[in-house]
Design a protein around this motif. Structure first.
Motif, PDB file in Angstrom:
ATOM      1  N   ARG A  18       0.835  -1.202   0.000  1.00  0.00           N
ATOM      2  CA  ARG A  18       0.000   0.000   0.000  1.00  0.00           C
ATOM      3  C   ARG A  18       0.870   1.254   0.000  1.00  0.00           C
ATOM      4  NH1 ARG A  18      -2.732  -3.239   3.828  1.00  0.00           N
ATOM      5  NH2 ARG A  18      -1.770  -2.075   5.545  1.00  0.00           N
ATOM      6  N   GLY A  19       1.950   1.212   0.784  1.00  0.00           N
ATOM      7  CA  GLY A  19       2.840   2.360   0.852  1.00  0.00           C
ATOM      8  C   GLY A  19       3.507   2.682  -0.472  1.00  0.00           C
ATOM      9  N   ALA A  20       3.776   1.656  -1.267  1.00  0.00           N
ATOM     10  CA  ALA A  20       4.414   1.879  -2.564  1.00  0.00           C
ATOM     11  C   ALA A  20       3.559   2.782  -3.440  1.00  0.00           C
ATOM     12  CB  ALA A  20       4.660   0.536  -3.264  1.00  0.00           C
ATOM     13  N   ARG A  21       2.259   2.628  -3.333  1.00  0.00           N
ATOM     14  CA  ARG A  21       1.376   3.464  -4.154  1.00  0.00           C
ATOM     15  C   ARG A  21       1.425   4.915  -3.701  1.00  0.00           C
ATOM     16  NH1 ARG A  21      -1.591  -1.427  -3.695  1.00  0.00           N
ATOM     17  NH2 ARG A  21      -2.865  -0.680  -1.941  1.00  0.00           N
ATOM     18  N   SER A  22       1.666   5.135  -2.400  1.00  0.00           N
ATOM     19  CA  SER A  22       1.735   6.510  -1.882  1.00  0.00           C
ATOM     20  C   SER A  22       3.062   7.181  -2.223  1.00  0.00           C
ATOM     21  CB  SER A  22       1.545   6.503  -0.361  1.00  0.00           C
ATOM     22  OG  SER A  22       0.300   5.949  -0.008  1.00  0.00           O
ATOM     23  N   TRP A  23       4.143   6.408  -2.221  1.00  0.00           N
ATOM     24  CA  TRP A  23       5.471   6.994  -2.439  1.00  0.00           C
ATOM     25  C   TRP A  23       5.554   7.739  -3.768  1.00  0.00           C
ATOM     26  CZ3 TRP A  23       9.712   8.500  -0.106  1.00  0.00           C
ATOM     27  CH2 TRP A  23      10.874   8.689  -0.846  1.00  0.00           C
ATOM     28  N   SER A  24       4.987   7.174  -4.801  1.00  0.00           N
ATOM     29  CA  SER A  24       5.115   7.787  -6.124  1.00  0.00           C
ATOM     30  C   SER A  24       4.341   9.095  -6.247  1.00  0.00           C
ATOM     31  CB  SER A  24       4.652   6.809  -7.215  1.00  0.00           C
ATOM     32  OG  SER A  24       3.300   6.442  -7.014  1.00  0.00           O
ATOM     33  N   HIS A  25       3.511   9.424  -5.249  1.00  0.00           N
ATOM     34  CA  HIS A  25       2.768  10.684  -5.285  1.00  0.00           C
ATOM     35  C   HIS A  25       3.493  11.809  -4.549  1.00  0.00           C
ATOM     36  CE1 HIS A  25      -0.760   8.975  -7.210  1.00  0.00           C
ATOM     37  NE2 HIS A  25      -0.749   7.980  -6.339  1.00  0.00           N
ATOM     38  N   LEU A  26       4.626  11.501  -3.916  1.00  0.00           N
ATOM     39  CA  LEU A  26       5.358  12.527  -3.195  1.00  0.00           C
ATOM     40  C   LEU A  26       6.268  13.296  -4.144  1.00  0.00           C
ATOM     41  CD1 LEU A  26       6.506  10.805   0.127  1.00  0.00           C
ATOM     42  CD2 LEU A  26       4.413  12.101  -0.326  1.00  0.00           C
ATOM     43  N   THR A  27       6.277  14.600  -4.011  1.00  0.00           N
ATOM     44  CA  THR A  27       7.203  15.421  -4.789  1.00  0.00           C
ATOM     45  C   THR A  27       8.604  15.329  -4.170  1.00  0.00           C
ATOM     46  OG1 THR A  27       6.869  17.397  -3.439  1.00  0.00           O
ATOM     47  CG2 THR A  27       5.331  17.031  -5.283  1.00  0.00           C
ATOM     48  N   LEU A  28       9.579  15.833  -4.900  1.00  0.00           N
ATOM     49  CA  LEU A  28      10.946  15.831  -4.369  1.00  0.00           C
ATOM     50  C   LEU A  28      11.031  16.657  -3.090  1.00  0.00           C
ATOM     51  CD1 LEU A  28      12.977  16.199  -7.685  1.00  0.00           C
ATOM     52  CD2 LEU A  28      12.904  14.198  -6.182  1.00  0.00           C
ATOM     53  N   LEU A 208      13.095   5.473  12.377  1.00  0.00           N
ATOM     54  CA  LEU A 208      12.517   5.393  11.038  1.00  0.00           C
ATOM     55  C   LEU A 208      10.990   5.510  11.051  1.00  0.00           C
ATOM     56  CD1 LEU A 208      14.782   2.562   9.614  1.00  0.00           C
ATOM     57  CD2 LEU A 208      15.015   5.020   9.287  1.00  0.00           C
ATOM     58  N   ALA A 209      10.451   6.017  12.146  1.00  0.00           N
ATOM     59  CA  ALA A 209       9.004   6.169  12.238  1.00  0.00           C
ATOM     60  C   ALA A 209       8.421   6.978  11.080  1.00  0.00           C
ATOM     61  CB  ALA A 209       8.631   6.821  13.578  1.00  0.00           C
ATOM     62  N   PRO A 210       9.101   8.014  10.574  1.00  0.00           N
ATOM     63  CA  PRO A 210       8.533   8.745   9.435  1.00  0.00           C
ATOM     64  C   PRO A 210       8.396   7.889   8.171  1.00  0.00           C
ATOM     65  CG  PRO A 210      10.143  10.105  10.563  1.00  0.00           C
ATOM     66  CD  PRO A 210      10.272   8.727  11.146  1.00  0.00           C
ATOM     67  N   LEU A 211       9.148   6.803   8.068  1.00  0.00           N
ATOM     68  CA  LEU A 211       8.963   5.872   6.949  1.00  0.00           C
ATOM     69  C   LEU A 211       7.923   4.808   7.263  1.00  0.00           C
ATOM     70  CD1 LEU A 211      12.612   5.161   5.691  1.00  0.00           C
ATOM     71  CD2 LEU A 211      10.940   6.785   4.788  1.00  0.00           C
ATOM     72  N   ILE A 212       7.851   4.435   8.530  1.00  0.00           N
ATOM     73  CA  ILE A 212       6.936   3.369   8.921  1.00  0.00           C
ATOM     74  C   ILE A 212       5.481   3.848   8.885  1.00  0.00           C
ATOM     75  CG2 ILE A 212       6.254   1.872  10.845  1.00  0.00           C
ATOM     76  CD1 ILE A 212       9.247   1.771  11.621  1.00  0.00           C
ATOM     77  N   PRO A 214       3.746   5.984   6.972  1.00  0.00           N
ATOM     78  CA  PRO A 214       3.016   5.950   5.691  1.00  0.00           C
ATOM     79  C   PRO A 214       3.130   4.624   4.944  1.00  0.00           C
ATOM     80  CG  PRO A 214       5.064   7.136   5.414  1.00  0.00           C
ATOM     81  CD  PRO A 214       4.994   6.761   6.860  1.00  0.00           C
ATOM     82  N   GLY A 215       3.788   3.628   5.546  1.00  0.00           N
ATOM     83  CA  GLY A 215       3.880   2.323   4.893  1.00  0.00           C
ATOM     84  C   GLY A 215       5.051   2.193   3.926  1.00  0.00           C
ATOM     85  N   PHE A 216       6.064   3.045   4.057  1.00  0.00           N
ATOM     86  CA  PHE A 216       7.239   2.934   3.190  1.00  0.00           C
ATOM     87  C   PHE A 216       8.240   1.924   3.741  1.00  0.00           C
ATOM     88  CE2 PHE A 216       6.420   7.706   2.352  1.00  0.00           C
ATOM     89  CZ  PHE A 216       5.362   7.386   1.517  1.00  0.00           C
ATOM     90  N   LEU A 217       7.994   1.454   4.960  1.00  0.00           N
ATOM     91  CA  LEU A 217       8.892   0.504   5.611  1.00  0.00           C
ATOM     92  C   LEU A 217       8.131  -0.285   6.662  1.00  0.00           C
ATOM     93  CD1 LEU A 217      11.828  -0.533   6.267  1.00  0.00           C
ATOM     94  CD2 LEU A 217      11.948   1.323   7.947  1.00  0.00           C
ATOM     95  N   ARG A 218       8.484  -1.549   6.777  1.00  0.00           N
ATOM     96  CA  ARG A 218       8.109  -2.371   7.915  1.00  0.00           C
ATOM     97  C   ARG A 218       9.346  -3.130   8.362  1.00  0.00           C
ATOM     98  NH1 ARG A 218       4.412   0.454   8.196  1.00  0.00           N
ATOM     99  NH2 ARG A 218       2.205  -0.002   8.480  1.00  0.00           N
ATOM    100  N   ILE A 219       9.489  -3.286   9.683  1.00  0.00           N
ATOM    101  CA  ILE A 219      10.640  -3.987  10.255  1.00  0.00           C
ATOM    102  C   ILE A 219      10.150  -5.265  10.905  1.00  0.00           C
ATOM    103  CG2 ILE A 219      12.554  -3.857  11.897  1.00  0.00           C
ATOM    104  CD1 ILE A 219      12.433  -0.804  11.631  1.00  0.00           C
TER     105      ILE A 219
END
Length: 568
Positions: A18-28, A208-212, A214-219
């Motif tokens: 799910r997070g992968a779909r969100s990542w591509s919507h982020l601007t630089l 890494l909470a800012p990555l976790i 939005p679903g950009f990472l799970r540990i």
């Protein structure tokens, strides 16, 4: 595997999908702000990170080597985050990360970028050290500039999902690998930590909470069954591992009879693309010259550090000293090396199977010299001795060997390079020690020898461990590894400028420390002894102070740290 174990793993995979779909919507710019949030989170947990890492290795805050956990943990992470921030901001304003970076032709016939120091402060904190990234021959300056940024040049492309299998020895490796996957490849990750770092999971989760969120990472964590389930899961588009060649081969080919059958049929078990960093046997080439007694002692301490940092549990630990039997100072150098190696502070052999590795060395070389309550072996292989085990076994423990070759000057250096390339296992890192007068006398021949070394990281009068800890440089094996013959790995990480077509990184340091670095042909350094040296008297306060500079940029704290460095 039980449902209780499988369910959270499946949930982690679903979350990053799910997070992968969100990542591509982020601007630089949004990605830059995300990195800033990670940076702030690392700052808040840096103390706990260093302390937890040290305790997991049997150290406490009073141990003289406690500072290693500052340098190889939060320090490396913060410098990487700063490098990625600079790259994202350059791309966001339409510039290339290579803008303002000097480039020229290297001795291998290709382009090199002089990336370190990237600022005046870099030049102060690592006084006397410079770093270059060499690109593969055929890469033009225009092509390098246009490609710099890798995946962040195409931020709107759909993100993919990867699995990162984290290393168990250095605490920044798993998180640095996750960052590179995210930014170089637009790939979100499930990170499976090595069991040796289970105690760090709460720290990683906060850092890494800012990555976790939005679903950009799970540990996730667990043993071999968890690793097998994840590597066999078709949900992943890519796998990255930092570990051993044996683990890599087991993932790709299986084990036992299955592996034999699959290799013969060229039918790998794994069909998912994979990259890896796998270590090897690193040489320390000592080029003969006219050294003072102080030079002999300093470089002996340098080599002891290359082997003993992190108790020798490093993929980049120096293992084989290559010297000339014709060097008039050979005996004096070896005496200094024995003394430095034996006198370094004792610490536990903490990594799994470390004691067994030492026992293997004892069986391979019954005449080895032991010190520190038999936790360190020094093996001096005579001219006609058998060095195969030493040169092909990555002991991953305090085992240091010495092999001798004929010659002086260019003859010796060329022979040593050929020996390292052809006889030592792996292509991860090589170290070369040479005094400035000898280097000047060799001239272009020295640079040709450096170009001939088939290693992904090369340190001249430095240690390749500092290449690792300087993330603007690339980190990984020399190109050429394949799943059939992986050697030290496939691909690179770190590389915060996100350069394409990387061949290697080269760091150059001072042969002599301050004040002997002043004058003559010496490369000047203001450091009396670098804080990563295992016999530095102020290693811990300097390592912590350098990390805190990256945390808060406090000038008074920095001045105090530099004062401590002068008493090392």
């Amino acid at each position: 595997m039980s449902d209780d174990v499988r369910a959270p793993l499946d949930a982690a995979i679903a979350a990053v999908q799910r997070g992968a779909r969100s990542w591509s919507h982020l601007t630089l710019e949004q990605r830059a702000r995300l990195i800033e949030r990670i940076r702030a989170a690392v700052v808040t947990c840096a103390d706990e990170w260093a302390m937890t890492a040290a305790r997991s290795k049997g150290l406490d805050e009073t141990h003289p080597l406690f500072g290693e956990e500052w340098l190889s943990g939060p320090y490396a992470m913060l410098t990487a985050l700063d490098g990625y921030l600079a790259t994202l901001r350059a791309l966001a304003r339409g510039a290339s990360p290579l803008d303002g970076v000097k480039t020229d032709a290297a001795a291998h016939g290709g382009l090199r970028a002089h990336v370190f120091p990237a600022s005046r402060m870099d030049g102060l904190l690592l006084s006397g050290y410079t770093g270059e990234v060499w690109l593969r021959p055929g890469t033009t300056q225009a092509a390098a500039r246009d490609a710099a940024g890798l995946g962040q040049r195409r931020p709107a492309e759909p993100a993919t999902v990867g699995l990162v299998l984290g290393a168990g020895n250095i605490t920044s490796i798993p998180v640095l690998d996750v960052l590179y996957e995210l930014l170089a490849a637009n790939r979100v990750s499930v990170l499976k930590v090595n069991p040796t770092q289970d105690s760090l999971v709460p720290v990683y989760e906060r850092a890494l909470a800012p990555l976790i969120e939005p679903g950009f990472l799970r540990i996730v964590h667990g043993g071999g069954d968890v690793g097998a389930y994840l590597t066999g899961n078709p949900a992943f588009d890519h796998i990255h591992i930092t570990g051993s060649a044996a683990t890599f081969d087991a993932i790709v080919w299986g084990t036992g009879a299955e592996a034999t059958r699959r290799r013969k049929a060229d039918d790998p078990k794994l069909t998912t693309p994979i990259t890896a960093e796998l270590g090897g046997v690193s040489p320390m080439i000592v080029v003969p010259g006219r050294w003072t007694d102080a030079d002999l002692a300093y470089q002996a301490s340098h080599i002891a550090t290359m082997r003993l940092y992190n108790s020798g549990h490093n993929c980049i630990a120096g293992q084989v000293v290559v010297i000339s039997r014709d060097w008039p100072q050979r005996d004096a150098f070896l005496a200094a090396l024995r003394a430095a190696y034996a006198a370094a502070p004792q610490r536990p052999i903490w990594y799994p199977n470390g004691e067994r590795r030492l026992q293997e060395a004892a069986e391979d070389y019954p005449d080895a010299e032991w010190s520190a309550d038999r936790t360190r072996a020094l093996i001096d292989v005579p001219g006609d001795g058998e060095a195969t085990a030493l040169e092909t076994t990555e002991y991953f423990a305090p085992v240091l060997g010495v092999v001798e070759l004929d010659g002086n000057g260019q003859e010796f250096l060329d022979a040593a390079v050929a020996h390292a390339n052809d006889r030592l296992a792996g292509t991860l890192g090589a170290n070369v020690l040479i005094d400035p007068d000898t280097q000047r006398a060799l001239g272009a021949g020295f640079e040709r020898a450096i170009a001939a070394l088939r290693y992904g990281g090369i340190a001249v009068n430095a240690w390749t461990g500092i290449v690792f800890a300087t993330p603007i440089l690339s980190w990984g094996a020399f190109p050429g590894g394949t799943i059939q013959d992986v050697s030290s790995g496939i691909g690179v990480v770190h590389n915060t400028l996100l350069l394409d077509q990387v061949e290697r990184s080269v760091m150059r340091g001072p042969f002599r420390p301050f004040p002997r670095s002043v004058g003559g042909r010496n490369r000047f350094s203001a450091l009396p002894k670098p804080p990563w040296f295992v016999d530095s008297r102020t290693a811990t306060p300097v390592a912590e102070g350098l990390t805190r500079w990256h945390m808060d940029h406090s000038i008074p704290r920095l001045v105090a740290t530099l004062a401590q460095a002068m008493r090392s």
